[in-house]
Design a protein around this motif. Structure first.
Motif, PDB file in Angstrom:
ATOM      1  N   ILE A 120       0.861  -1.182   0.000  1.00  0.00           N
ATOM      2  CA  ILE A 120       0.000   0.000   0.000  1.00  0.00           C
ATOM      3  C   ILE A 120       0.897   1.231   0.000  1.00  0.00           C
ATOM      4  O   ILE A 120       1.789   1.349   0.845  1.00  0.00           O
ATOM      5  N   LEU A 121       0.659   2.143  -0.921  1.00  0.00           N
ATOM      6  CA  LEU A 121       1.446   3.363  -1.037  1.00  0.00           C
ATOM      7  C   LEU A 121       0.577   4.577  -0.777  1.00  0.00           C
ATOM      8  O   LEU A 121      -0.407   4.806  -1.473  1.00  0.00           O
ATOM      9  N   PHE A 122       0.931   5.367   0.244  1.00  0.00           N
ATOM     10  CA  PHE A 122       0.317   6.678   0.454  1.00  0.00           C
ATOM     11  C   PHE A 122       1.074   7.659  -0.436  1.00  0.00           C
ATOM     12  O   PHE A 122       2.212   8.029  -0.136  1.00  0.00           O
ATOM     13  N   ALA A 123       0.465   8.075  -1.520  1.00  0.00           N
ATOM     14  CA  ALA A 123       1.186   8.844  -2.535  1.00  0.00           C
ATOM     15  C   ALA A 123       0.804  10.318  -2.508  1.00  0.00           C
ATOM     16  O   ALA A 123      -0.378  10.660  -2.474  1.00  0.00           O
ATOM     17  N   THR A 124       1.810  11.193  -2.529  1.00  0.00           N
ATOM     18  CA  THR A 124       1.564  12.624  -2.709  1.00  0.00           C
ATOM     19  C   THR A 124       1.843  13.028  -4.149  1.00  0.00           C
ATOM     20  O   THR A 124       1.444  14.109  -4.586  1.00  0.00           O
ATOM     21  N   GLU A 125       2.517  12.138  -4.880  1.00  0.00           N
ATOM     22  CA  GLU A 125       2.852  12.403  -6.286  1.00  0.00           C
ATOM     23  C   GLU A 125       3.186  11.068  -6.952  1.00  0.00           C
ATOM     24  O   GLU A 125       3.776  10.190  -6.324  1.00  0.00           O
ATOM     25  N   LEU A 142      -1.793  -1.144  -3.903  1.00  0.00           N
ATOM     26  CA  LEU A 142      -2.905  -0.211  -3.731  1.00  0.00           C
ATOM     27  C   LEU A 142      -2.327   1.165  -3.450  1.00  0.00           C
ATOM     28  O   LEU A 142      -1.487   1.329  -2.561  1.00  0.00           O
ATOM     29  N   VAL A 143      -2.765   2.164  -4.215  1.00  0.00           N
ATOM     30  CA  VAL A 143      -2.313   3.539  -4.024  1.00  0.00           C
ATOM     31  C   VAL A 143      -3.414   4.331  -3.329  1.00  0.00           C
ATOM     32  O   VAL A 143      -4.572   4.291  -3.743  1.00  0.00           O
ATOM     33  N   ILE A 144      -3.044   5.061  -2.280  1.00  0.00           N
ATOM     34  CA  ILE A 144      -3.987   5.922  -1.564  1.00  0.00           C
ATOM     35  C   ILE A 144      -3.580   7.374  -1.789  1.00  0.00           C
ATOM     36  O   ILE A 144      -2.431   7.748  -1.572  1.00  0.00           O
ATOM     37  N   GLY A 145      -4.514   8.186  -2.253  1.00  0.00           N
ATOM     38  CA  GLY A 145      -4.275   9.628  -2.342  1.00  0.00           C
ATOM     39  C   GLY A 145      -4.060  10.178  -3.726  1.00  0.00           C
ATOM     40  O   GLY A 145      -4.191  11.385  -3.939  1.00  0.00           O
ATOM     41  N   GLN A 146      -3.682   9.326  -4.697  1.00  0.00           N
ATOM     42  CA  GLN A 146      -3.482   9.775  -6.078  1.00  0.00           C
ATOM     43  C   GLN A 146      -4.140   8.771  -7.012  1.00  0.00           C
ATOM     44  O   GLN A 146      -4.177   7.578  -6.716  1.00  0.00           O
ATOM     45  N   GLU A 147      -4.608   9.248  -8.142  1.00  0.00           N
ATOM     46  CA  GLU A 147      -5.347   8.400  -9.077  1.00  0.00           C
ATOM     47  C   GLU A 147      -4.511   8.055 -10.303  1.00  0.00           C
ATOM     48  O   GLU A 147      -3.848   8.919 -10.881  1.00  0.00           O
ATOM     49  N   THR A 148      -4.544   6.790 -10.695  1.00  0.00           N
ATOM     50  CA  THR A 148      -3.885   6.328 -11.912  1.00  0.00           C
ATOM     51  C   THR A 148      -4.616   5.099 -12.429  1.00  0.00           C
ATOM     52  O   THR A 148      -5.223   4.362 -11.641  1.00  0.00           O
ATOM     53  N   ASP A 149      -4.542   4.882 -13.742  1.00  0.00           N
ATOM     54  CA  ASP A 149      -5.165   3.678 -14.303  1.00  0.00           C
ATOM     55  C   ASP A 149      -4.190   2.504 -14.333  1.00  0.00           C
ATOM     56  O   ASP A 149      -4.515   1.442 -14.848  1.00  0.00           O
ATOM     57  N   ARG A 150      -2.998   2.684 -13.732  1.00  0.00           N
ATOM     58  CA  ARG A 150      -1.993   1.610 -13.729  1.00  0.00           C
ATOM     59  C   ARG A 150      -2.198   0.607 -12.603  1.00  0.00           C
ATOM     60  O   ARG A 150      -1.641  -0.479 -12.643  1.00  0.00           O
ATOM     61  N   THR A 151      -2.960   0.992 -11.580  1.00  0.00           N
ATOM     62  CA  THR A 151      -3.154   0.102 -10.444  1.00  0.00           C
ATOM     63  C   THR A 151      -4.424   0.515  -9.704  1.00  0.00           C
ATOM     64  O   THR A 151      -5.098   1.469 -10.086  1.00  0.00           O
ATOM     65  N   HIS A 152      -4.763  -0.199  -8.623  1.00  0.00           N
ATOM     66  CA  HIS A 152      -5.963   0.117  -7.849  1.00  0.00           C
ATOM     67  C   HIS A 152      -5.692   1.323  -6.945  1.00  0.00           C
ATOM     68  O   HIS A 152      -4.585   1.458  -6.398  1.00  0.00           O
ATOM     69  N   CYS A 153      -6.707   2.181  -6.773  1.00  0.00           N
ATOM     70  CA  CYS A 153      -6.530   3.424  -6.035  1.00  0.00           C
ATOM     71  C   CYS A 153      -7.712   3.704  -5.112  1.00  0.00           C
ATOM     72  O   CYS A 153      -8.853   3.366  -5.435  1.00  0.00           O
ATOM     73  N   ILE A 154      -7.410   4.340  -3.988  1.00  0.00           N
ATOM     74  CA  ILE A 154      -8.421   4.947  -3.133  1.00  0.00           C
ATOM     75  C   ILE A 154      -8.099   6.429  -3.090  1.00  0.00           C
ATOM     76  O   ILE A 154      -7.014   6.827  -2.650  1.00  0.00           O
ATOM     77  N   VAL A 155      -9.029   7.237  -3.571  1.00  0.00           N
ATOM     78  CA  VAL A 155      -8.758   8.660  -3.753  1.00  0.00           C
ATOM     79  C   VAL A 155      -9.915   9.479  -3.196  1.00  0.00           C
ATOM     80  O   VAL A 155     -11.079   9.195  -3.486  1.00  0.00           O
ATOM     81  N   PHE A 156      -9.599  10.501  -2.415  1.00  0.00           N
ATOM     82  CA  PHE A 156     -10.631  11.435  -1.975  1.00  0.00           C
ATOM     83  C   PHE A 156     -11.155  12.186  -3.186  1.00  0.00           C
ATOM     84  O   PHE A 156     -10.410  12.478  -4.124  1.00  0.00           O
ATOM     85  N   ASP A 157     -12.430  12.517  -3.164  1.00  0.00           N
ATOM     86  CA  ASP A 157     -13.032  13.233  -4.287  1.00  0.00           C
ATOM     87  C   ASP A 157     -12.676  14.709  -4.159  1.00  0.00           C
ATOM     88  O   ASP A 157     -13.494  15.538  -3.725  1.00  0.00           O
ATOM     89  N   ILE A 187      -1.439  16.120  -8.253  1.00  0.00           N
ATOM     90  CA  ILE A 187      -2.632  16.112  -9.094  1.00  0.00           C
ATOM     91  C   ILE A 187      -3.904  16.282  -8.259  1.00  0.00           C
ATOM     92  O   ILE A 187      -4.801  17.052  -8.612  1.00  0.00           O
ATOM     93  N   ALA A 188      -3.981  15.561  -7.145  1.00  0.00           N
ATOM     94  CA  ALA A 188      -5.209  15.558  -6.345  1.00  0.00           C
ATOM     95  C   ALA A 188      -5.472  16.919  -5.707  1.00  0.00           C
ATOM     96  O   ALA A 188      -6.533  17.522  -5.905  1.00  0.00           O
ATOM     97  N   VAL A 189      -4.516  17.405  -4.918  1.00  0.00           N
ATOM     98  CA  VAL A 189      -4.713  18.659  -4.184  1.00  0.00           C
ATOM     99  C   VAL A 189      -4.342  19.863  -5.035  1.00  0.00           C
ATOM    100  O   VAL A 189      -5.050  20.871  -5.058  1.00  0.00           O
ATOM    101  N   GLN A 310     -11.431  -0.620  -9.446  1.00  0.00           N
ATOM    102  CA  GLN A 310     -10.106  -0.028  -9.577  1.00  0.00           C
ATOM    103  C   GLN A 310     -10.016   1.320  -8.868  1.00  0.00           C
ATOM    104  O   GLN A 310      -8.956   1.684  -8.365  1.00  0.00           O
ATOM    105  N   LEU A 311     -11.105   2.059  -8.808  1.00  0.00           N
ATOM    106  CA  LEU A 311     -11.110   3.367  -8.156  1.00  0.00           C
ATOM    107  C   LEU A 311     -12.224   3.419  -7.122  1.00  0.00           C
ATOM    108  O   LEU A 311     -13.380   3.123  -7.430  1.00  0.00           O
ATOM    109  N   GLN A 312     -11.874   3.790  -5.887  1.00  0.00           N
ATOM    110  CA  GLN A 312     -12.858   3.933  -4.816  1.00  0.00           C
ATOM    111  C   GLN A 312     -12.681   5.294  -4.152  1.00  0.00           C
ATOM    112  O   GLN A 312     -11.561   5.792  -4.021  1.00  0.00           O
TER     113      GLN A 312
END
Length: 328
Positions: A120-125, A142-157, A187-189, A310-312
């Protein structure tokens, strides 16, 4: 006398394979899971994780890479996630990178060499180096915080959260609004949250926002706030995070302004301290407990080769406070 897995199964009234499934995070009913956990706790049973890993080719470890363990957001999510993973029979291996992209990549590589079952990666970039590494991974990521189509992500809206905060300020009667945000490499913030704020303001009667760049830290937030006060006539300031808002509030007070009588302010994050201060801060509060549970369930499902979206996106709310004039 040390209890065996056979004895646990007999006492629980289930098959040995059911206990094994419980220990390896497999799917069993909540009632059965609670019964097995109670018996294990009563007997202080400690499974031989090395023997289990040799037999199942699994280690029972989930690697977690975080940019800063003192982050309010990261710590809240991490605590809940760790609790959920423990209940499912997994142990977390946590690596702190102190916001270094190079250390982030190295940590992911090291965790894969240690044969963790998932990461699990908490990503800022997310950089080209991240994407290159993702292509080589042999375990779920699993990436948390940033969105990509390369892997599964949990991203705040971030767009919708930004929009709602911009709308909130505009409907409070503020027409001239400044925004203290972060660089567009995030990208997110840096991009989506800012775009949401811009649209939420202008579509509800406010003028286009004036942008002032800050880092995520308190000191750079103070510098950005000083620049904002010198160069804008805003009646309200929206800040990209609660930390930035707290830095700005300090500068606002030092310059002799009153909050919210002279200047309204809001943030994002829902930090505990933000409701303890006076005036309490209006802020977007993301559901960190939901995020932690979601992350644990997602990585376990991925490790078991179950189908996962893939995106939640976790939920968020605007937490009311005293820092915005015209709103109660």
């Amino acid at each position: 006398m040390k209890v065996t897995i056979n004895e646990i199964a007999k006492e629980a009234g289930v098959a040995k394979s059911t206990v094994s499934r419980y220990l390896n995070g497999g799917r069993i009913s909540q009632k059965t899971s609670d019964k097995i956990r109670r018996i294990i706790e009563e007997h202080n049973y400690e499974p031989n994780s090395f023997a289990r890993s040799l037999k199942s080719k699994k280690t029972g470890f989930v690697g977690v890479v975080a940019p800063a363990l003192d982050s309010f957001v990261t710590s809240k999510i991490l605590i809940r996630m760790d609790e959920e993973l423990r209940e499912r029979g997994y142990t977390t291996l946590i690596s702190n990178t102190s916001h270094s992209i190079e250390r982030e990549i190295e940590s992911l590589q090291n965790l894969q060499r240690q044969k963790v079952d998932g990461m699990i990666l908490f990503a800022t970039e997310l950089t080209p180096a991240h994407f290159e590494l993702i292509e080589t991974l042999t375990v779920p990521l699993l990436v948390i915080g940033q969105e990509t189509d390369r892997t599964h992500c949990i991203v705040f809206d971030d767009y919708q959260a930004g929009y709602k905060m911009g709308e909130y300020m505009a409907l409070a009667g503020h027409k001239n609004i400044s925004y203290i945000g972060v660089d567009e490499t995030d990208i997110a913030v840096g991009q989506r949250r800012r775009k949401g704020i811009e649209d939420g303001c202008t579509e509800n009667g406010a003028e286009p926002i004036q942008f002032f760049k800050s880092g995520f830290d308190f000191d750079s937030a103070m510098l950005a706030a000083e620049k904002c006060l010198r160069n804008s006539q805003a009646s309200a300031i929206i800040c990209a995070t609660d930390t930035i808002a707290l830095g700005a509030m300090r500068v606002i007070r030092e310059k002799g302004y009153r909050i919210p009588e002279d200047l309204s302010i809001s943030g994002f994050g829902g930090y505990t301290v933000s409701k303890m201060i006076h005036p309490s801060l209006v802020t977007v509060e993301f559901d960190y407990l939901e995020t932690g549970r979601m992350a644990a369930a997602t990585i376990v499902n991925l490790m078991q080769s179950d189908e996962v979206d893939q995106l939640q996106r976790p939920h968020f709310t605007i937490r009311k406070g005293e820092s915005v004039k015209g709103k109660k």
